[in-house]
Write an enzyme that holds these catalytic residues in place. Sequence first.
Site, PDB file in Angstrom:
ATOM      1  CB  ALA A 402      45.555 -11.690  14.820  1.00 26.93           C
ATOM      2  CB  CYS A 403      41.366  -9.427  18.103  1.00 22.56           C
ATOM      3  SG  CYS A 403      42.060  -8.490  19.476  1.00 22.56           S
ATOM      4  CG  ASP A 404      39.227  -5.160  14.922  1.00 20.24           C
ATOM      5  OD1 ASP A 404      39.821  -5.433  13.871  1.00 20.24           O
ATOM      6  OD2 ASP A 404      37.992  -5.071  15.023  1.00 20.24           O
ATOM      7  CB  ILE A 435      44.490  -8.037  12.836  1.00 23.10           C
ATOM      8  CG1 ILE A 435      44.622  -8.998  11.664  1.00 23.10           C
ATOM      9  CG2 ILE A 435      43.749  -6.759  12.452  1.00 23.10           C
ATOM     10  CD1 ILE A 435      43.322  -9.646  11.249  1.00 23.10           C
TER      11      ILE A 435
END
Length: 610
Positions: A402-404, A435
């Site tokens: 999960a990232c921006d 995310i």
Amino acid sequence: MENTTTETSRSSARVKVQKFGSFLSSMVMPNIGAFIAWGLITAIFLYPNGWLPNEQIASLIGPMKIYLLPMLLAYTGGQLVDETRGAVTASIATMGLIVGGGVALNGALDKATPMFIGAMAMGPLAGWCIKKFDEWVDGKIKRGFEMLVNNFSIGIIGMLLAIVGFYAIAPIMNYATNVLKGGIDWLIQRNLIPLMNIIIEPAKVLFLNNAINQGIMTPIGIQQAAGSAGKSILFLLEPDPGPGLGVLLAYALFGKGEAKASAPSAIIIHFLGGIHEIYFPYILMKPALILATIAGGVTGTLTFSILHVGLQAPPSPGSIISILLMSTKDPANYLGIILGVALATVVSFLISAIILKRDKSGNQDLAASTAAMNQMKSQGSTSSTVAAEPSEYKDIDKIIFACDAGMGSSAMGASLLRDKVKKAGIEMSVTNVAISKLKDEPGQLVVTQNELADRAAEKAPHALRIAVDNFLNSPKYEEIIMNLKLRDQVEPNKPAASQSTVKYESQAVSPIESIDFTKVKQIIFIRHDQHIGTSTMALSILKDKIHSSGKKTDVDAVKIQDIEDVNTTLAIVTKDALSNVLARYSDIQILVVDDLINTSVYDELVEKLQ
């Protein structure tokens, strides 16, 4: 109760300073090689005063200090906050800062103050701006317009920050830099700069040195070295190996037990290798020795100040070799450096010797001090998650990065781990999402970057979460694979069973008695990036003992993935590392110890070697 609250507050403050120092260090340290390159070009080719003066090659010096070095600092600072988008935005913004710094000089950028400190401020600021923009537009962009918004957002925000940097931040940074330089010059002119060692030496032992060295000394030192002086004394204050060398010499002559036996090896690692943390446990064993390092540091810096000694670039690591390589061409500068380090060593040694000779206690517990040092060091870590046990992976059936934005680096990180999972023969889904779209579903392992760990905890509080520094290169991926392989072999809170551990448990004997020494041809320690000093010290101790006994067994330190799985190899590991070794290897022999620096076990081991 009040004392407990006060102590907690102090510990919290120290951790915050450590984290701040770690952030600054993360901006500076990856670029130290560039500063060294600039320093070497200056020392060798500066026209007409270099070792091999060359006017054409020397033309690199100005552009590197004005453009390259600040841009690298800004790029790294932006990258720390928001990876590639933050790095690119930071570079654009810092260009305005650099050019704005030369406006007062009618555009004479070659004579402008290099914007090192400004770049260290602008980089994270630009990264933060683009990150906040991405959060604001997350979920609001129409399908098909993602690339348009992504590219123009960097261009527009970068342009605006460059203009702000040109007109507003550059003059402020010029003024602030001149004030700081003036203050340092005032201290140097009055020979008061040695007083800084009263702060520096205790800070080193408490791992607060990054905040001081990377946050203050290195940026201002670079400013001084880039000026007419061509060198800075600030590069010598924290890296000076003299104070630590004096303490280790005193232990080698007047110490007791394990500390005395290990000190000679530590001297080589500290003085020539530049790993200063190796002497910190010796200070923690006898805290009064901090007075010796302070006195040695003050003496060395006073000598440097009186003799006008300095370096052209920051030495890294703090080895006497790298220090001498960063010296100017002037023979008097070399002499001053050697004299300052020598006097610092002598003063530190004399005070340490008095303290140790007056010590009436028994054998000094080096292992306990090393453990205390590692605990303090880990408090400064930027990771917000704790290593999981294999049993916690029992119900995991999917891994989510999960990232921006849910693409880019997280997609590449998922691809890397997916390949490792496949090669390990594990059937498991590995995907990536934004995310903001992360759901709190059962059976998932969520991998995020450190700065997103809190948001991941909010979105998926019941998931098993792992935070990494870099999606594209993290040692935690190996831990994930090992724990997935171990999960079906363990019960809660119990290490995986194997032939080796069963053998140890079934015999009422010490583990060392289970080793077949007739087959041992090589002894290894496992090298870990966060505990290089400990494994190196243990390696040196055992090597010395084997050499003194007249035996020929090889001893080495290797990474866990590089071990040859044969019964002629004896691996010495701690209990914490045992499960990972057993998951990878079946034929090597294993000696489990409470700590790697354990002289009594090594004495028995050497006796049993063939």
